[in-house]
Design an enzyme around this catalytic site. Structure first.
Site, PDB file in Angstrom:
ATOM      1  N   HIS A 175       0.859  -1.181   0.000  1.00  0.00           N
ATOM      2  CA  HIS A 175       0.000   0.000   0.000  1.00  0.00           C
ATOM      3  C   HIS A 175       0.897   1.233   0.000  1.00  0.00           C
ATOM      4  O   HIS A 175       2.130   1.123  -0.060  1.00  0.00           O
ATOM      5  CB  HIS A 175      -0.968  -0.011   1.180  1.00  0.00           C
TER       6      HIS A 175
ATOM      7  N   HIS B 247       1.235   3.904   2.255  1.00  0.00           N
ATOM      8  CA  HIS B 247       1.670   4.632   3.439  1.00  0.00           C
ATOM      9  C   HIS B 247       3.183   4.822   3.396  1.00  0.00           C
ATOM     10  O   HIS B 247       3.919   3.963   2.886  1.00  0.00           O
ATOM     11  CB  HIS B 247       1.255   3.891   4.709  1.00  0.00           C
TER      12      HIS B 247
ATOM     13  N   ASP C 111       5.729   4.587   5.327  1.00  0.00           N
ATOM     14  CA  ASP C 111       6.709   3.630   5.858  1.00  0.00           C
ATOM     15  C   ASP C 111       6.860   2.399   4.969  1.00  0.00           C
ATOM     16  O   ASP C 111       7.662   1.510   5.273  1.00  0.00           O
ATOM     17  CB  ASP C 111       6.361   3.231   7.294  1.00  0.00           C
ATOM     18  N   HIS C 112       6.120   2.367   3.855  1.00  0.00           N
ATOM     19  CA  HIS C 112       6.230   1.258   2.911  1.00  0.00           C
ATOM     20  C   HIS C 112       6.745   1.685   1.536  1.00  0.00           C
ATOM     21  O   HIS C 112       7.078   0.820   0.725  1.00  0.00           O
ATOM     22  CB  HIS C 112       4.870   0.573   2.752  1.00  0.00           C
TER      23      HIS C 112
ATOM     24  N   HIS D  59      -7.109  -2.990   5.772  1.00  0.00           N
ATOM     25  CA  HIS D  59      -6.409  -1.869   6.400  1.00  0.00           C
ATOM     26  C   HIS D  59      -7.211  -0.591   6.160  1.00  0.00           C
ATOM     27  O   HIS D  59      -8.265  -0.608   5.512  1.00  0.00           O
ATOM     28  CB  HIS D  59      -4.997  -1.768   5.819  1.00  0.00           C
TER      29      HIS D  59
ATOM     30  N   ASP E 221       0.136  -4.678   7.906  1.00  0.00           N
ATOM     31  CA  ASP E 221      -0.836  -3.583   7.923  1.00  0.00           C
ATOM     32  C   ASP E 221      -2.236  -4.092   7.586  1.00  0.00           C
ATOM     33  O   ASP E 221      -2.837  -3.733   6.574  1.00  0.00           O
ATOM     34  CB  ASP E 221      -0.426  -2.479   6.945  1.00  0.00           C
TER      35      ASP E 221
ATOM     36  N   HIS F 196       6.855  -5.622  11.244  1.00  0.00           N
ATOM     37  CA  HIS F 196       6.124  -4.358  11.266  1.00  0.00           C
ATOM     38  C   HIS F 196       5.734  -3.956  12.691  1.00  0.00           C
ATOM     39  O   HIS F 196       4.584  -3.662  12.997  1.00  0.00           O
ATOM     40  CB  HIS F 196       4.882  -4.429  10.367  1.00  0.00           C
TER      41      HIS F 196
END
Length: 310
Positions: free
Chosen positions: A61, A63, A65-66, A140, A208, A267
């Site tokens: 996805h 976000h 942090d990814h 999520h 997530d 994670h």
């Protein structure tokens, strides 16, 4: 054989000695990257992984942090002399996200994108090999996917059967690849020379998300499941539900119900400074549970009892 390295196991923000989410898979000398959080380049250097050989990038996805490590990785690949195209797979609006992130990266190779729109999607690794990717929808706060990498195995070739049917040697390799041969009115089929189906290798990666039946089915029988464990304590369950994440015990239940061989948790919330503190609780549900760490590495081979004869 699949060579697996967990590059980053942190969520939200990097911490000292904990990089953000990313997994590197090497197969036949080529690389697959799943997620690319901030610091992924450094994590790859520390683990001895090569960015140059990455052919496929799978994003769960969008976000930060990814995905925030993506411009740097692509730029490093270009600086290494990479000229072959790279395929990036992710949820809808992928092209817009990738274009925005990489506007200043100066990439000297083609970037091809595949947007996921359906709850499930299957496609082969770009080289047309026995490796297939299964993308499946997670649960999520934004559209998110998990991925299973499934390495098939060819059926064992039986030369005695081939000789029994007087099949020319020049056709043996083609038959082993499930090709049907027609030669001067004679038809040779794979079933004439191949034994029973043999178990391959499967790795499932999903972060997530809240638990779901779809995730459990996607992970069914995996040799390795890498699943989110945002929090260790069951007391954090309500916080996990609000933020649409999983805790250790929920990931362990998925691993147990899906009959996987091994579970790595990943994670972690920045507040989980010592995940090992909670691992024994996960093991009461699924004994072969382990805390993922940056650089954690394993090589998965075909089952020993089914190795090819020398």
């Amino acid at each position: 054989m699949l060579d697996i390295t967990l590059l980053g196991c942190g969520g939200t923000m990097p911490l000292p000695n904990r990089w953000l989410t990313s997994l590197y898979v090497q197969y036949n000398g080529r690389g697959i990257l799943i997620d690319c959080g901030e610091g992924t380049q450094i994590a790859m250097k520390e683990a001895g992984c090569s960015a140059h050989n990455i052919d496929l990038i799978l994003l769960t996805h969008f976000h930060g942090d990814h995905v925030m490590g993506l411009p740097g990785i692509l730029m490093s690949m270009g600086m290494s002399g990479r000229t072959e195209p790279v395929t990036i797979v992710g949820p809808e609006n992928l092209l817009q996200v990738v274009s925005g992130l990489c506007v200043a990266a100066g990439i000297p190779f083609e970037v091809q994108t595949v947007e996921l729109k359906n709850p499930e999607y299957r496609f082969p690794f770009p080289d047309g090999s026995l490796l297939h990717i299964h993308a499946f929808a997670a649960k999520h706060s934004v559209k998110t996917y998990g991925y299973s990498l499934e390495l098939e195995r060819t059926r064992r070739f039986d030369p005695e059967q081939a000789a029994k049917y007087h099949i020319p040697i020049k056709y043996w390799s083609r038959l082993q690849k499930n090709e049907t041969i027609r030669d001067q009115g004679v038809v040779y089929t794979p079933d004439m020379v191949l034994g029973e189906e043999r178990r391959g290798i499967k790795v499932t990666y999903c972060t997530d998300t809240r638990p779901s039946e779809r995730i459990m089915k996607a992970a069914e029988g995996a040799d390795l499941a890498i699943l989110e464990g945002m929090y260790g304590s069951d007391e954090r369950l309500e916080a996990a539900k609000i933020k649409q994440h999983m805790i250790f015990s929920e990931a362990a239940h998925i691993a147990a119900e899906a009959h996987v061989k091994e579970l790595w948790l990943t994670h972690y919330s920045p507040s989980e400074t010592n995940p090992e503190e909670w691992i024994e609780h996960a093991r009461t549900i699924f004994p072969n549970s382990h805390c993922g760490t940056c650089g954690k590495h394993v090589v998965l081979n075909y089952p020993e009892e089914e190795t090819e004869p020398s």
